[in-house]
Structure formats: structure tokens, C-alpha cells
Design an enzyme around this catalytic site. Structure first.
Site, mmCIF file in Angstrom:
data_model
loop_
_atom_site.group_PDB
_atom_site.id
_atom_site.type_symbol
_atom_site.label_atom_id
_atom_site.label_comp_id
_atom_site.label_asym_id
_atom_site.label_seq_id
_atom_site.Cartn_x
_atom_site.Cartn_y
_atom_site.Cartn_z
ATOM 1 N N THR A 1 4.035 1.393 1.914
ATOM 2 C CA THR A 1 4.731 1.479 3.204
ATOM 3 C C THR A 1 6.180 1.973 3.043
ATOM 4 O O THR A 1 6.630 2.830 3.807
ATOM 5 C CB THR A 1 4.764 0.094 3.903
ATOM 6 O OG1 THR A 1 3.606 -0.644 3.537
ATOM 7 C CG2 THR A 1 4.847 0.226 5.394
ATOM 8 N N GLY B 1 4.369 1.610 -9.418
ATOM 9 C CA GLY B 1 4.067 2.803 -8.629
ATOM 10 C C GLY B 1 2.982 3.673 -9.231
ATOM 11 O O GLY B 1 3.075 4.900 -9.217
ATOM 12 N N SER C 1 0.808 -1.226 0.000
ATOM 13 C CA SER C 1 0.000 0.000 0.000
ATOM 14 C C SER C 1 0.838 1.271 0.000
ATOM 15 O O SER C 1 0.292 2.372 0.106
ATOM 16 C CB SER C 1 -0.924 0.009 1.232
ATOM 17 O OG SER C 1 -1.810 -1.073 1.166
ATOM 18 N N TRP D 1 7.469 3.780 0.751
ATOM 19 C CA TRP D 1 7.427 5.189 0.319
ATOM 20 C C TRP D 1 7.248 6.110 1.539
ATOM 21 O O TRP D 1 8.028 7.033 1.764
ATOM 22 C CB TRP D 1 6.249 5.302 -0.643
ATOM 23 C CG TRP D 1 6.059 6.570 -1.381
ATOM 24 C CD1 TRP D 1 6.933 7.610 -1.503
ATOM 25 C CD2 TRP D 1 4.882 6.911 -2.133
ATOM 26 N NE1 TRP D 1 6.370 8.585 -2.286
ATOM 27 C CE2 TRP D 1 5.125 8.183 -2.683
ATOM 28 C CE3 TRP D 1 3.669 6.287 -2.402
ATOM 29 C CZ2 TRP D 1 4.179 8.828 -3.490
ATOM 30 C CZ3 TRP D 1 2.733 6.921 -3.197
ATOM 31 C CH2 TRP D 1 2.995 8.168 -3.735
ATOM 32 N N HIS E 1 2.628 -4.553 8.997
ATOM 33 C CA HIS E 1 1.380 -4.920 8.300
ATOM 34 C C HIS E 1 0.452 -5.674 9.261
ATOM 35 O O HIS E 1 -0.575 -6.203 8.853
ATOM 36 C CB HIS E 1 1.669 -5.818 7.088
ATOM 37 C CG HIS E 1 2.542 -5.184 6.050
ATOM 38 N ND1 HIS E 1 2.422 -3.868 5.680
ATOM 39 C CD2 HIS E 1 3.544 -5.689 5.291
ATOM 40 C CE1 HIS E 1 3.325 -3.593 4.752
ATOM 41 N NE2 HIS E 1 4.017 -4.679 4.496
#
Ligand code: A3P
Length: 314
Positions: free
Chosen positions: A79, A278, A77, A81, A126
Site C-alpha cells: 500500500t 520488499g 500488500s 509503495w 485496508h
């Protein structure tokens, strides 16, 4: 994996703890239940990550520092980044950390492994939010929750898990979609997300929501609002530079040039494949119309009372 020494004592699993799930081709997946999660037996037996049965307890009782930050997201999701962005905000340095995100990942380490991380630590996970340390509520520690539209999450997870040694998925996308919509990966996306939404409403948790899609479309305001939440007080010029350095291109290159995967060599292909496309809406290149409609049906049923807003296209 045979050429790489396990980091921890491999966990012993009793026969009666194992649940065997057959797929359509007759392959059998061995899993076990840990605190409501469905954990692959291989992950416990490998010794590459801590024994989840023991670690969830240790995490719950973990002593946190007053300025610790907890970054929570369902797998794939964004993470990595947000972890890199957060570190640039807290260190005040426009530098990628050489150590990978996995060194600060709660289910990949025991809490004591984080002692050597200098403050201000951004730990990530997570795991479902109910499994965060008790002190997160008690000390009102900062929690960041990253949300991404689940159709892109399922496609990204499918590609990603094909490369995994510890949690491999070797079936078709159709099969994976079914697994994702029911069992999920350790935890079902719907249960995970609804639980996070409850936590967000619960004023006992100091939580900040970031939508992957908003961060992608308009990174500067999203990073600015994160900086305000964390109290890192970075100016606009600095934030614009963080956005640029943490663009998909920048992070993909840093993953190749800067990151030292060290202890996590057992998942080398996985670690090297973190940065795939991305993009928002890549699910359209993978899902058939029928698959998308089937997913929509489950989604509208499970998320009917949710106030999260999902952007499924650019
Ligand atoms: P894709 O597989 O769709 O490319 P996580 O870090 O939670 O595992 O999430 C990985 C997903 O985030 C991957 O999605 C990855 O490419 C994407 N991602 C990582 N860094 C990104 C960035 N700077 N900008 C946009 N997407 C990014």
C-alpha cells in the site's frame, strides 16, 4: 503510549461487546465485532485512531470529491509503495510527500480530517471494499486494488505486528499462521480478497488491479498502466523516474529522511519498520514445508473459483 496524547476521545466498550479469544499459551485477546470485522478492543479504547464503530458509518456517508482516488489493499500488500507512486503521478512532482500514508488512511482518521488534503486526494484503506463510501459507486470514483501473494503477506504481517502497540501479536509464527488463515487481521485475507474480486467484476466500480509481484518485476509498464487508468498522462521518461524513486531502496530511505510521522508517533516502531525486505518469495525463509502445504490446502479450497493469479516466487 502513555507519553503520547490520544488524538480522539477513547471509545467506551461494554463488557457484553467483548469477545475473549484464548491462545495456546493461555493469553487472552480481547476483540469485538464491527460490521463483520474483528477489531481489537485496544484499538477502540486507545483513542489513537477513531472509534471504528462510528467511523465506518461516517466513511460510508462521506462526501467525496469528484477526482478522489481510493487505494485498497490487504495489510502488507504494498500500500505505501502504490500510494507514493500514485501521488507522484497525480501531483506531477518527483517528490516524496512529507506526510505519511497514514494521514490519508481511512480507518486511522475521520473523513473530515481529510478536508485539509489538497486535491487530487489518494485515500487508502485496508477495510473490506463493501465499507468504501457510497459515493465511490455513485460517482464512479477511481479505485486501485493492490494484490500480493498471501504467503508473503502473512510473513510480512507477522514481523510487522510484533512491533505494533495497538494490535500487537506476540505468539509464534505457527500461531500467527493459524490466526491469519481463520480470523485474519480485522478481516480474513480470503474473505477480503474474494470480496474484492467480486467488486472488480462489478462494473459499477471503476477499479484497477495491480499485482505487487508484477510491479516489482516490471515497474515501468505497471506504473504506465496505472497512469492511464488515472488519466494522469505522464510520459515514459517521467514514469521511469517514478519507478526509480519508488524502488524499495528509495522508499526506505525516504521513510527515514523525509517522512514526518507527527500524529502517528504512538506507532513509531511500526512506522519506522514499514520497509523490511520488499521481496517476492521471502515466505520461503520463514514457512516450513508442512506450514506451506497446510496453507496451500486452505488456499486451494478457498480460492478455487478465483481467477486471480498469484506469483509465489520470483
Ligand atoms: P515486506 O515486509 O515483505 O518487506 P504495506 O505498505 O501494504 O504495509 O506493505 C508493506 C510491504 O511492502 C513490506 O513487505 C514492504 O517492505 C513492501 N514494500 C514497500 N515499499 C516497497 C517497494 N518500493 N518495493 C517493494 N516492496 C515494498
Amino acid at each position: 503510549m502513555a507519553d503520547f496524547k490520544p488524538r480522539y476521545t477513547p471509545g467506551e466498550v461494554k463488557e457484553e461487546e467483548i469477545v475473549r479469544i484464548p491462545d495456546m499459551k493461555g493469553n487472552v485477546k480481547e476483540v469485538m465485532e464491527v460490521e463483520g470485522m474483528i477489531v481489537p478492543v485496544q484499538a477502540i479504547k486507545s483513542g489513537h485512531i477513531p472509534d471504528m464503530r462510528e467511523n465506518v458509518k461516517k466513511i460510508r456517508d462521506m462526501k467525496c470529491r469528484d477526482d478522489d482516488i481510493f487505494l485498497c489493499a490487504y495489510m502488507r500488500s504494498g500500500t505505501h509503495w502504490v500510494w507514493e507512486i500514485t501521488n507522484m503521478l497525480t501531483t506531477g512532482k518527483l517528490e516524496y510527500l512529507t506526510r505519511p500514508k497514514e494521514t490519508a488512511m481511512m480507518e486511522f482518521n475521520y473523513p473530515e480530517d481529510f478536508d485539509k488534503i489538497p486535491s487530487r486526494r489518494t485515500l487508502n484503506t485496508h477495510l473490506p471494499l463493501r465499507l468504501l463510501p457510497k459515493e465511490v459507486k455513485e460517482k464512479k470514483l477511481k479505485v486501485i486494488f493492490v494484490q500480493r501473494n498471501p504467503k508473503d503477506v502473512v510473513v510480512s504481517s507477522y514481523y510487522f505486528l510484533q512491533k505494533s502497540k495497538m494490535m500487537p501479536f506476540q505468539g509464534t509464527f505457527e500461531e500467527f499462521l493459524m490466526v491469519f488463515s481463520t480470523l485474519g487481521v480485522m478481516v480474513n485475507w480470503f474473505d477480503y480478497t474474494l470480496e474484492a474480486e467480486e467488486a472488480l467484476k462489478d462494473k459499477e466500480i471503476d477499479m484497477h488491479l495491480i499485482y505487487y509481484e508484477e510491479l516489482k518485476k516490471n515497474p515501468v509498464p505497471a506504473i504506465k498502466s496505472l497512469s492511464e487508468f488515472l488519466g494522469t498522462d505522464c510520459d515514459d521518461e517521467y514514469i521511469a523516474k517514478v519507478a526509480e524513486m519508488c524502488s524499495f531502496k528509495g522508499m526506505k530511505k525516504a521513510n527515514e529522511d523525509v517522512k514526518d510521522i507527527g500524529d502517528f508517533k504512538f506507532e513509531k516502531a511500526l512506522m519506522q519498520g514499514h520497509y523490511r525486505k520488499g521481496e517476492i518469495g521471502d515466505w520461503k525463509n520463514m514457512m516450513t514445508v508442512a506450514q506451506s502445504e497446510q496453507f496451500d490446502e486452505v488456499f486451494s479450497d478457498r480460492m478455487k473459483n478465483s481467477s486471480f493469479k498469484f506469483a509465489f516466487s520470483k
